[in-house]
Every structure is written in structure tokens, then in C-alpha cells.
Scaffold this motif. Structure first.
Motif, PDB file in Angstrom:
ATOM      1  N   ALA A   1       0.853  -1.193   0.000  1.00 47.43           N
ATOM      2  CA  ALA A   1       0.000   0.000   0.000  1.00 47.43           C
ATOM      3  C   ALA A   1       0.885   1.239   0.000  1.00 47.43           C
ATOM      4  O   ALA A   1       1.661   1.459   0.936  1.00 47.43           O
ATOM      5  N   HIS A   2       0.820   2.025  -1.061  1.00 52.05           N
ATOM      6  CA  HIS A   2       1.543   3.297  -1.161  1.00 52.05           C
ATOM      7  C   HIS A   2       0.606   4.367  -0.583  1.00 52.05           C
ATOM      8  O   HIS A   2      -0.439   4.649  -1.154  1.00 52.05           O
ATOM      9  N   ILE A   3       0.998   4.908   0.569  1.00 57.16           N
ATOM     10  CA  ILE A   3       0.040   5.692   1.367  1.00 57.16           C
ATOM     11  C   ILE A   3       0.335   7.196   1.364  1.00 57.16           C
ATOM     12  O   ILE A   3       1.454   7.629   1.656  1.00 57.16           O
ATOM     13  N   HIS A   4      -0.689   7.970   1.021  1.00 63.44           N
ATOM     14  CA  HIS A   4      -0.670   9.424   1.210  1.00 63.44           C
ATOM     15  C   HIS A   4      -1.646   9.749   2.334  1.00 63.44           C
ATOM     16  O   HIS A   4      -2.445   8.911   2.728  1.00 63.44           O
ATOM     17  N   ALA A   5      -1.597  10.981   2.830  1.00 63.58           N
ATOM     18  CA  ALA A   5      -2.534  11.379   3.884  1.00 63.58           C
ATOM     19  C   ALA A   5      -3.160  12.723   3.525  1.00 63.58           C
ATOM     20  O   ALA A   5      -2.576  13.512   2.782  1.00 63.58           O
TER      21      ALA A   5
ATOM     22  N   THR B   1      -6.032   5.298  -7.454  1.00 60.26           N
ATOM     23  CA  THR B   1      -6.617   6.582  -7.840  1.00 60.26           C
ATOM     24  C   THR B   1      -5.627   7.741  -7.719  1.00 60.26           C
ATOM     25  O   THR B   1      -5.933   8.839  -8.174  1.00 60.26           O
ATOM     26  N   GLU B   2      -4.443   7.516  -7.118  1.00 62.70           N
ATOM     27  CA  GLU B   2      -3.425   8.569  -7.198  1.00 62.70           C
ATOM     28  C   GLU B   2      -3.032   8.778  -8.659  1.00 62.70           C
ATOM     29  O   GLU B   2      -2.752   9.892  -9.088  1.00 62.70           O
ATOM     30  N   ASP B   3      -2.987   7.670  -9.407  1.00 62.42           N
ATOM     31  CA  ASP B   3      -2.491   7.723 -10.783  1.00 62.42           C
ATOM     32  C   ASP B   3      -3.614   7.866 -11.811  1.00 62.42           C
ATOM     33  O   ASP B   3      -3.429   8.491 -12.847  1.00 62.42           O
TER      34      ASP B   3
ATOM     35  N   VAL C   1       3.523  -3.886 -10.819  1.00 58.63           N
ATOM     36  CA  VAL C   1       2.590  -2.828 -11.226  1.00 58.63           C
ATOM     37  C   VAL C   1       1.986  -2.139 -10.013  1.00 58.63           C
ATOM     38  O   VAL C   1       1.615  -2.795  -9.043  1.00 58.63           O
ATOM     39  N   ARG C   2       1.908  -0.814 -10.099  1.00 53.64           N
ATOM     40  CA  ARG C   2       1.145  -0.050  -9.115  1.00 53.64           C
ATOM     41  C   ARG C   2      -0.090   0.494  -9.818  1.00 53.64           C
ATOM     42  O   ARG C   2       0.010   1.026 -10.923  1.00 53.64           O
ATOM     43  N   VAL C   3      -1.230   0.340  -9.182  1.00 55.07           N
ATOM     44  CA  VAL C   3      -2.458   0.975  -9.683  1.00 55.07           C
ATOM     45  C   VAL C   3      -3.127   1.704  -8.529  1.00 55.07           C
ATOM     46  O   VAL C   3      -2.857   1.421  -7.367  1.00 55.07           O
TER      47      VAL C   3
ATOM     48  N   ILE D   1       5.108   4.607   2.898  1.00 54.07           N
ATOM     49  CA  ILE D   1       4.672   5.988   3.123  1.00 54.07           C
ATOM     50  C   ILE D   1       5.266   6.905   2.062  1.00 54.07           C
ATOM     51  O   ILE D   1       6.456   6.823   1.736  1.00 54.07           O
ATOM     52  N   SER D   2       4.425   7.760   1.514  1.00 54.19           N
ATOM     53  CA  SER D   2       4.903   8.714   0.507  1.00 54.19           C
ATOM     54  C   SER D   2       5.619   9.886   1.169  1.00 54.19           C
ATOM     55  O   SER D   2       5.157  10.415   2.183  1.00 54.19           O
ATOM     56  N   THR D   3       6.754  10.273   0.581  1.00 52.74           N
ATOM     57  CA  THR D   3       7.450  11.479   1.046  1.00 52.74           C
ATOM     58  C   THR D   3       7.519  12.489  -0.094  1.00 52.74           C
ATOM     59  O   THR D   3       8.425  13.305  -0.167  1.00 52.74           O
TER      60      THR D   3
HETATM   61 ZN    ZN Z   1       2.268   8.828  -4.259  1.00 54.13          ZN
END
Ligand code: ZN
Length: 253
Positions: free
Chosen positions: A27-31, A208-210, A204-206, A63-65
Motif C-alpha cells: 500500500a503506497h500511502i498518502h494522507a 486513484t493517485e495515478d 505494477v502499481r495501480v 509511506i509517501s514522502t
Molecule cells: Zn504517491
């Protein structure tokens, strides 16, 4: 732009759990804050992570930086105190559609050092081929742990590399030996280029960020995007990685 981006920690955690159930392993996480504005504030990340742990969801947390919002290095690194297994690491600058993806050399080294000391696997976000070479150099200088470098090749961001097979091949050919890589494609080519990536052995990353569209005129959800790419992967004979497989593939066991 879409009602399907999860905003609160509860919504984000629930979406991640639903995606895990459909085969997602990372999980690639934004907040976002109470106003729905993207934030680096550790409290929102902490809440999301706690909800996942409470639910017993074993997904690998990243976590996204990222540079969106023009925050300082200190602010962008704040949530690394949570010691996630992985975090995104920019290794160069480029343009986002309406802002700059600004990552000056001192900031890159600062972020890399924090990840090194906290034993966080950096995922290098590649918007340009120079970012690959910069990551290789960081590893040579001891700022990234030994072991396979982990890259996410981002294609289709307005103002950066267009989403074409030629650009994907170019980036893949530019990777160092033993690199582990995924693609993250923005725009209508995202399914096609994700399939090419899988055929080449990539991941693969999928989400709604992308992509906020699942198909022309049809809004996407994270779950629907995961479900589709998982089904394609399986029909191509690419098994889905479980979180334990991810750790082995990333060399962090
Ligand atoms: Zn991101």
C-alpha cells in the motif's frame, strides 16, 4: 475530481484492506487533513497505520514522502518516524502538471540518510532517467542499503515522460542489474503499459493517485483497479505476491 479517493484515515485504511483482499501486497500511502488537503503530518499516517494493524492487515506499508505541496525536507520526512517497511524516495526533480517536483541534492541525501538509519526500504520514484543514475550513485556512496534497488517508473505525468512503450523500454534498459521495479502509468495507456511491464518481469502499481478513470467516462476506485490488474496478472501466469513474497523480492527479510 472524483468521489472515490479515500480521504480520512478510516477511509484510507478500509480501502487498503479491501485492496489487500483483492490481491494488492503493497500500500503506497498518502494522507489528507480534515479539509481533504494533502498533508505530511505524521498523525494522519499514524492513524491509518494503527487502523491497519488493528485490523490485522499484513499488507506492506509504504509511506509517501513526495514533493506535492512544496513542504520542507523535515516535514516530508516526518512520518518516517513510524518506521514503515518502505517509503518513496525522490532522486531528482521534474514537473508535475501544475507544480514542480522539487528535490534538490541536499534534500535527497537527507531523506535517504533517514531511511538508511531507520532501515526503511526506499522506493525510488523515477520521472526521468537521471533519477535512476542518481539512485545508483546514492547506493555507491552508502546512502542506500546494499541489496536490490527498488524503482517505481512513473510515466504519463503531464510535464514529464510520456506514457509510451518506447519510454518504458528505455527506462527498463537503464536500470542497474538486479533492480526490482514497478510501473505507475498515468492516463489512458495505463492498462496497456502495465501489461507490457508484467510481460517484461516488472511489477505494477495501480490506484486513484495515478488514474481517476477506470475506462473512458467511467470513474475508478482503488479496489476496481486492483481487481482488474490482479486478474490480468493471473491470466498472464504471473502469480500475485503476498506481503511475505514482497519482503523476499525486495531483499529485506
Ligand atoms: Zn504517491
Amino acid at each position: 475530481m472524483t468521489p472515490h479517493v479515500p480521504v480520512t484515515p478510516e477511509e484510507i485504511a478500509n480501502d487498503i484492506i479491501a485492496c489487500y483482499d483483492k490481491g494488492a501486497s503493497v500500500a503506497h500511502i498518502h494522507a489528507r487533513d480534515e479539509e481533504g488537503v494533502p498533508t505530511c503530518d505524521i498523525k494522519y499516517f499514524a492513524e491509518t497505520v494503527q487502523l491497519l494493524d488493528k485490523a490485522g492487515c499484513p499488507i506492506v506499508k509504504q509511506i509517501s514522502t513526495g514533493a506535492r505541496g512544496g513542504k520542507t525536507g523535515e516535514a516530508r520526512a516526518e512520518a518516517l518516524a513510524l518506521k514503515p517497511l518502505s517509503a518513496s524516495l525522490a532522486s531528482g526533480s521534474s514537473n508535475f502538471p501544475t507544480s514542480i517536483n522539487a528535490n534538490e541534492p541536499t534534500l535527497i541525501e537527507y531523506m535517504a540518510k533517514i531511511m538508511l538509519t531507520k532501515n526503511i526500504k526506499p522506493e525510488i520514484e523515477v520521472f526521468d532517467v537521471a533519477m535512476i543514475n542518481n539512485a545508483v550513485r546514492l547506493q555507491q556512496e552508502g546512502l542506500i542499503n546494499k541489496g536490490p534497488l527498488l524503482f517505481n517508473l512513473v510515466l504519463g505525468v503531464k510535464g514529464s515522460l510520456p506514457a509510451t512503450p518506447k519510454n518504458l523500454f528505455f527506462l527498463v534498459e537503464s536500470l542497474p542489474p538486479n533492480a526490482v521495479w514497478s510501473v505507475s502509468v498515468i492516463g489512458p495507456q495505463h492498462v496497456n503499459l502495465s501489461v507490457i511491464a508484467m510481460a517484461l518481469g516488472g511489477h505494477v502499481r495501480v490506484g486513484t493517485e495515478d488514474n481517476i478513470y477506470y475506462a473512458k467516462g467511467v470513474l475508478a476506485t482503488n479496489v476496481a483497479l486492483v481487481e482488474r490488474i490482479a486478474a490480468i496478472a493471473q491470466s498472464m501466469g504471473r502469480g500475485l505476491a503476498a506481503p511475505q513474497d514482497v519482503k523476499r523480492i525486495w531483499g529485506i527479510e
